[in-house]
Design a protein around this motif. Structure first.
Motif, mmCIF file in Angstrom:
data_model
loop_
_atom_site.group_PDB
_atom_site.id
_atom_site.type_symbol
_atom_site.label_atom_id
_atom_site.label_comp_id
_atom_site.label_asym_id
_atom_site.label_seq_id
_atom_site.Cartn_x
_atom_site.Cartn_y
_atom_site.Cartn_z
ATOM 1 N N ASN A 50 1.074 -0.949 0.096
ATOM 2 C CA ASN A 50 0.428 -0.048 -0.145
ATOM 3 C C ASN A 50 0.914 0.971 -0.385
ATOM 4 O OD1 ASN A 50 -1.861 1.900 0.407
ATOM 5 N ND2 ASN A 50 -2.694 1.171 2.479
ATOM 6 N N GLY A 51 1.185 1.855 -1.397
ATOM 7 C CA GLY A 51 1.331 3.136 -1.602
ATOM 8 C C GLY A 51 1.128 4.215 -1.584
ATOM 9 N N VAL A 72 12.411 1.434 2.141
ATOM 10 C CA VAL A 72 12.546 0.383 1.897
ATOM 11 C C VAL A 72 12.100 -0.932 2.097
ATOM 12 C CG1 VAL A 72 14.928 -0.904 1.778
ATOM 13 C CG2 VAL A 72 15.068 1.463 2.079
ATOM 14 N N THR A 73 12.266 -1.866 1.103
ATOM 15 C CA THR A 73 11.198 -2.973 1.490
ATOM 16 C C THR A 73 12.699 -4.273 0.707
ATOM 17 O OG1 THR A 73 10.367 -3.624 -0.857
ATOM 18 C CG2 THR A 73 9.251 -2.759 0.967
ATOM 19 N N ALA A 74 12.808 -5.007 1.959
ATOM 20 C CA ALA A 74 13.748 -6.037 1.455
ATOM 21 C C ALA A 74 13.100 -7.807 0.381
ATOM 22 C CB ALA A 74 14.450 -6.747 2.360
ATOM 23 N N GLN A 75 13.582 -7.599 -0.619
ATOM 24 C CA GLN A 75 12.981 -9.287 -1.814
ATOM 25 C C GLN A 75 13.134 -10.011 -1.491
ATOM 26 O OE1 GLN A 75 12.831 -6.724 -5.545
ATOM 27 N NE2 GLN A 75 13.180 -8.580 -5.616
ATOM 28 N N HIS A 119 8.760 4.357 -8.420
ATOM 29 C CA HIS A 119 8.062 5.572 -8.325
ATOM 30 C C HIS A 119 6.351 5.306 -7.722
ATOM 31 C CE1 HIS A 119 7.446 9.514 -7.571
ATOM 32 N NE2 HIS A 119 6.928 9.973 -8.891
ATOM 33 N N LEU A 120 6.209 5.852 -6.889
ATOM 34 C CA LEU A 120 4.193 5.886 -6.652
ATOM 35 C C LEU A 120 3.931 7.464 -6.542
ATOM 36 C CD1 LEU A 120 3.870 2.557 -4.697
ATOM 37 C CD2 LEU A 120 3.807 2.286 -6.854
ATOM 38 N N ILE A 167 8.764 5.626 -3.249
ATOM 39 C CA ILE A 167 8.607 6.382 -3.273
ATOM 40 C C ILE A 167 7.350 6.458 -3.075
ATOM 41 C CG2 ILE A 167 9.235 8.897 -4.147
ATOM 42 C CD1 ILE A 167 11.382 8.105 -5.811
ATOM 43 N N SER A 168 6.608 7.832 -2.309
ATOM 44 C CA SER A 168 5.340 7.759 -2.191
ATOM 45 C C SER A 168 4.590 8.565 -2.003
ATOM 46 C CB SER A 168 4.315 6.187 -1.402
ATOM 47 O OG SER A 168 5.037 6.909 0.041
ATOM 48 N N GLY A 169 3.769 9.474 -1.151
ATOM 49 C CA GLY A 169 3.230 10.852 -1.085
ATOM 50 C C GLY A 169 2.541 11.698 -1.807
#
Length: 227
Positions: A45-46, A223-226, A143-144, A211-213
């Motif tokens: 959820n971004g 940052v998310t780890a795959q 980019h979100l 990147i969100s906002g």
């Protein structure tokens, strides 16, 4: 998941995303792909300002717990194929955003809710799980942020730019970098740093930074780890 918040000026246009085909029929979008079998899928959820979300494929809920803004689920197994994806506010039958999605057998995917509470969209990426070279980490950016409308360039701090002009609703290529690398973001074409992302990467890990906002005051990176 590690989350950091920042203000910045740029936006984006670079590598195309993935398996979202809003202008194609399901049959056209999946032509030539192996769509029989299973895939691994996670949900992000971004969309700033959105309530917690549930994600449905062909009217079947995928996530076990509601996904709040900035949250990421673990990968789960689901069927490959041409699927109808829908984000819905938890406890509601109203669709927040939807898209036709195509998942190819045995691959890994992330489906994002991007944009804002009032104008959200579905963005999907195919996730490369190939281990990075020895001693390296692998990093990409998604980019979100609906608030960031111009291009973003990305450099290794103190070094050359590795991404130029990353566009809204797109993902960069993966980049293999040294452990503990820091990154600097610029408005496209600018030599003035808009943001420095401190060193966090660990050798052997694969990361996606989204990147969100929905406003320039709340643009942030996460940052998310795959693996």
């Amino acid at each position: 998941m590690k989350t950091n918040y920042v203000k910045m000026l740029g936006s984006a246009i670079l590598f195309a995303m993935v398996a979202v085909f809003p202008s194609c029929t399901k049959e056209d979008a999946g032509a030539g792909l192996n769509l029989t079998g299973t895939v691994n899928l996670r949900i992000v959820n971004g969309a700033e300002g959105s309530g917690a979300q549930d994600f449905f494929l062909d009217n079947t809920k995928i996530n076990s717990s509601a996904v709040a803004y900035t949250e990421t689920t673990a990968y789960t197994t689901t069927n490959a194929g041409s699927r109808q994806g829908q984000f819905k506010a938890t406890g509601s039958s109203t669709t927040t955003a939807s898209a036709n999605l195509v998942f190819e057998k045995d691959k890994y995917y992330t489906v994002y809710l991007g944009g804002s509470a009032s104008s959200s969209s579905v963005v999907a990426t195919s996730d490369d799980m190939t281990p990075p070279p020895s001693g390296k980490a692998r990093v990409r950016f998604v980019h979100l942020s609906s608030a960031v409308s111009s291009g973003i360039d990305l450099a290794i701090t103190g070094g050359a730019k590795i991404i130029s002009g990353l566009a809204y609703q797109t993902a960069s290529a993966y980049n293999d970098v040294d452990a503990n690398t820091a990154f600097t973001l610029y408005s496209a074409g600018s030599a003035t740093a808009a943001l420095t992302i401190p060193a966090f990467v660990q050798a052997g890990k694969i990361y996606t930074i989204f990147i969100s906002g929905s406003s320039t005051a709340t643009v942030s990176y996460h940052v998310t780890a795959q693996n």
